[in-house]
Design an enzyme around this catalytic site. Structure first.
Site, PDB file in Angstrom:
ATOM      1  N   VAL A 159       0.820  -1.199   0.000  1.00  0.00           N
ATOM      2  CA  VAL A 159       0.000   0.000   0.000  1.00  0.00           C
ATOM      3  C   VAL A 159       0.859   1.256   0.000  1.00  0.00           C
ATOM      4  O   VAL A 159       0.369   2.335   0.288  1.00  0.00           O
ATOM      5  CB  VAL A 159      -0.949   0.007   1.216  1.00  0.00           C
ATOM      6  CG1 VAL A 159      -2.050  -1.006   1.014  1.00  0.00           C
ATOM      7  CG2 VAL A 159      -0.223  -0.260   2.501  1.00  0.00           C
ATOM      8  N   ASP A 190     -21.832  -1.963  -6.102  1.00  0.00           N
ATOM      9  CA  ASP A 190     -22.710  -2.303  -4.987  1.00  0.00           C
ATOM     10  C   ASP A 190     -23.493  -1.069  -4.527  1.00  0.00           C
ATOM     11  O   ASP A 190     -23.567  -0.765  -3.340  1.00  0.00           O
ATOM     12  CB  ASP A 190     -21.894  -2.902  -3.838  1.00  0.00           C
ATOM     13  CG  ASP A 190     -22.749  -3.754  -2.909  1.00  0.00           C
ATOM     14  OD1 ASP A 190     -23.895  -4.081  -3.290  1.00  0.00           O
ATOM     15  OD2 ASP A 190     -22.279  -4.085  -1.804  1.00  0.00           O
TER      16      ASP A 190
END
Ligand SMILES: *[C@@H]1O[C@H](CO)[C@@H](O)[C@H](O)[C@H]1NC(C)=O
Ligand SMILES: *[C@@H]1O[C@H](CO)[C@@H](O)[C@H](O)[C@H]1NC(C)=O
Ligand SMILES: *[C@@H]1O[C@H](CO)[C@@H](O)[C@H](O)[C@H]1NC(C)=O
Ligand SMILES: *[C@@H]1O[C@H](CO)[C@@H](O)[C@H](O)[C@H]1NC(C)=O
Length: 640
Positions: free
Chosen positions: A335, A471
């Site tokens: 990350v 979603d």
């Protein structure tokens, strides 16, 4: 030191500042006029040329204080740091920059049809979120360094009133670019957009980029105005020479820059005022003013450095106590792209904040509420690697998106936690479908629909590559203190378009049929789900009822009538009874229902684009309240 200077010259300064303001206006004004003659609404192109779209580059200079790192410049141009560091001969994307450091920023250059008056203009779309004190002019000339012009911004944002832009609003800034022509005898691979500086002439520009004067003239003609963009065709991107070590504070560079400014301004003042005797005082005044300004700038830079150091220390401190640094670093490497943009929380901090992830702090699912250093956050425990969501959220920064504040990696459990801003009023689902004393009125519902559509438009059209949320549902829409909507939960989001996936995710009742059947992923999946949310807003019914009936199926069946009057009657029966009690026009309700039904088209290519939806919803908002205040039973409205 600063205080005695301020005391002594404060009155002179006030006067000078005042004069500068006047002059600035004048200069801007005259410049704007010359630019208008130069067709500064953009550079025309022809949509049937096969050379569009192409990859082009903008030449950009790092500037103090806000644009001294690749992350903030990357944000400005919607690209990652690596996409700038690679073509710019910078080895480490996380290194800080010095003022005036040269950079090549990649652009996706397209030929965009505007309208009959302006034809098609070639530019790269940059979506910019308006901040306090921004104007089209200032953002074009300062942040984007004249790579675009405010008249062009007005042309590509016809729906925005330039004198009335609101903070948080997303505005497209068209960065000028051109694609090399394919029929040229010399094959130019790249086109660089460069803004002419006061010290430039055509030969210096040619030699700077390893191009030929004639090639530049072929593309741009012979007229070169300072601060106008020119397009420099090159066979190969030149290698920029970068400072190898970050030198100590940059007075020399800054001084040259403001030297130009100063002579320019002084000359202008001399003419503007016509009082030559005054000049001497002014020059002195300017010198002092500049001194103060420079000191101020150096201060700023130092301050920033200190802050950065402190932050780094904090990150390190949080980690050291736990040992096992190596594994931690491995996880971090995953990350690392996000590290400098987000706060890294220690696991202990999260435990403290949530009473050890106690049920009493649970908001919903695996999201906990916690207070850290006086700030309330929503903390989400991730079952799987958060890298995807981090990667996507890193590119997403919009008022209608829940903001990611930081993250935490618990190296012992290899768990990951994402820390978001806390959105006060909970989910749209809870407002629509749970027992609450207060109910949402139609105006608020419409505003919420527009907010969601704006957020979707941002991820569908202004991120690169495009992001599909996958979603969208009322429980993923959160309402803030002002009942403005923010889209949450990018856990399933996917970047890239028209991919096919074998692994179907999403929520029953919202999933588009083609995705369920073939796994086709496109922005039209989100459009479908958004249509279901619109139905929820209008009807107050859940997307899937206790018996497993789908709301969208029943809506399509109910409204499959040609007779508008009959449709209106059925709508009145079908809609949320809480809306019935208030004054709002049937026209507005019907408009939103029509949009919802268009979104639910079984053929994804027939669904409207999110841009059309935003437009149509805004229209419904107008018809809903500004034109007609007549009641729901008003015959005029019903007759439609
Ligand atoms: C952009 O152009 C304006 C004049 O229109 C000038 O004042 C300003 O300094 C330029 N900006 C940069 C970054 O060069
Ligand atoms: C400015 O914008 C706000 C909201 O965007 C709107 O309510 C207001 O009427 C606008 N004012 C003008 C003068 O256009
Ligand atoms: C390339 O084609 C354009 C029209 O498509 C034409 O205007 C231009 O002159 C051509 N250039 C050369 C070098 O042939
Ligand atoms: C890159 O920048 C460095 C530092 O200025 C320079 O020495 C080098 O020649 C440049 N070019 C390449 C290909 O590294």
């Amino acid at each position: 030191m600063r205080s005695w200077k301020s005391n002594h010259i404060s009155s002179t300064l006030t006067l000078i500042l005042y004069l500068i303001t006047i002059l600035h206006h004048e200069v801007n004004h005259s410049h704007a006029q010359t630019q208008t003659q130069n067709n500064n609404t953009g550079y025309t192109c022809s949509t049937n040329q096969s050379n569009y779209p192409c990859q082009a580059y903008a030449f950009y200079r790092a500037t103090s204080p806000n644009f001294l790192d690749l992350a903030s410049i990357g944000d400005l141009f919607s690209v990652s740091r690596v996409m700038i560091s690679n073509p710019s001969n910078i080895s480490s994307p996380s290194s800080s920059l010095v003022p005036d450091q040269p950079l090549f920023v990649p652009l996706t250059c397209g030929c965009n049809t505007i309208n009959n008056t302006f034809g098609a203009i070639s530019y790269a779309n940059m979506s910019y979120i308006i901040k306090p004190n921004d104007t089209f002019f200032l953002v074009s000339t300062i942040q984007y360094q004249n790579l675009t012009t405010f008249p062009s911004v007005e042309v590509v944002n016809p729906s925005i009133v330039p004198t009335n832009i609101s903070i948080g609003e997303s505005v497209i800034f068209p960065i000028f670019c051109k694609c090399p022509e394919k029929n040229n005898t010399t094959q130019f691979q790249n086109m660089i957009t460069y803004v002419v500086q006061p010290s430039d002439n055509i030969s210096s520009i040619a030699s700077m980029f390893g191009s030929q004067e004639q090639s530049i003239r072929d593309v741009n003609g012979n007229d070169f105005q300072v601060y106008d963009p020119v397009f420099v065709p090159v066979t190969q991107l030149p290698v920029l020479s970068q400072p190898s070590v970050v030198p100590s504070p940059p007075p020399p560079a800054t001084a040259t820059a403001s030297d130009d400014d100063r002579t320019g301004t002084v000359r202008g003042l001399g003419i503007g005022l016509g009082v030559t005797g005054f000049l001497l005082i002014l020059v002195t005044g300017f010198w002092v003013y500049r001194e103060v300004l420079l000191k101020g700038r150096v201060w700023l830079v130092r301050d920033e450095e200190n802050q950065k150091k402190q932050k780094n220390n904090m990150y390190m401190g949080g980690k050291e106590g736990k040992g096992n640094k190596e594994r931690d670093l491995n996880l971090m490497a995953n990350v690392s792209d996000c590290l400098d943009k987000y706060r890294v929380f220690g696991f202990d901090e999260l435990l403290d904040a949530t009473d050890g992830f106690d049920e009493s702090c649970l908001i919903q699912g695996s999201v906990y509420k916690g207070e850290i250093d006086g700030e309330v956050y929503a903390i989400k425990k991730m079952k799987w690697n958060a890298y995807e969501e981090l990667k996507i959220l890193q590119k997403v920064n919009h008022g209608n998106m829940v903001k990611l504040e930081g993250f935490c990696i618990d190296e012992e459990e290899t768990d990951c936690y994402l820390v978001y801003e806390y959105v006060e009023n909970g989910s749209l689902y809870s407002w629509l479908h749970e027992d609450r004393k207060e109910k949402l009125n139609w105006r608020t519902r419409l505003r919420i629909a527009i907010d969601i559509a704006n957020g979707l438009q941002y991820i569908h059209e202004h991120t690169r590559p495009r992001v599909v949320h996958k979603d969208i549902k009322s429980s993923n829409i959160l309402l803030d203190a002002n009942m403005r909507a923010k889209i949450a939960n990018f856990g399933l989001a996917k970047s890239g378009m028209n991919a096919i996936t074998m692994h179907i995710v999403g929520t029953q009742g919202y999933i588009a049929p083609e995705y369920l059947a073939d796994g086709v992923v496109s922005t039209k999946n989100d459009v479908f789900s958004f249509g279901v949310v619109l139905l929820e807003l209008v009807s107050g019914k859940e997307a899937i009822d206790d018996k497993g009936n789908l709301l969208w199926v029943s809506a399509l069946r109910t409204f499959e009538v040609d007779n508008e009057q009959e449709k209106g009657r059925r709508l009145k029966e079908w809609l949320d009874k809480d809306i019935l009690r208030e004054t709002c026009s049937m026209e507005s309700l019907m408009g939103v229902l029509d949009i919802a039904i268009a979104c639910l088209n079984k053929d994804p290519s027939k669904r409207p684009s999110i841009m059309d939806i935003v437009y149509a919803l805004c229209k419904s908002e107008y018809t809903g309240f500004d034109i007609s205040y007549e009641g729901i039973d008003s015959p005029r409205v019903m007759a439609r």
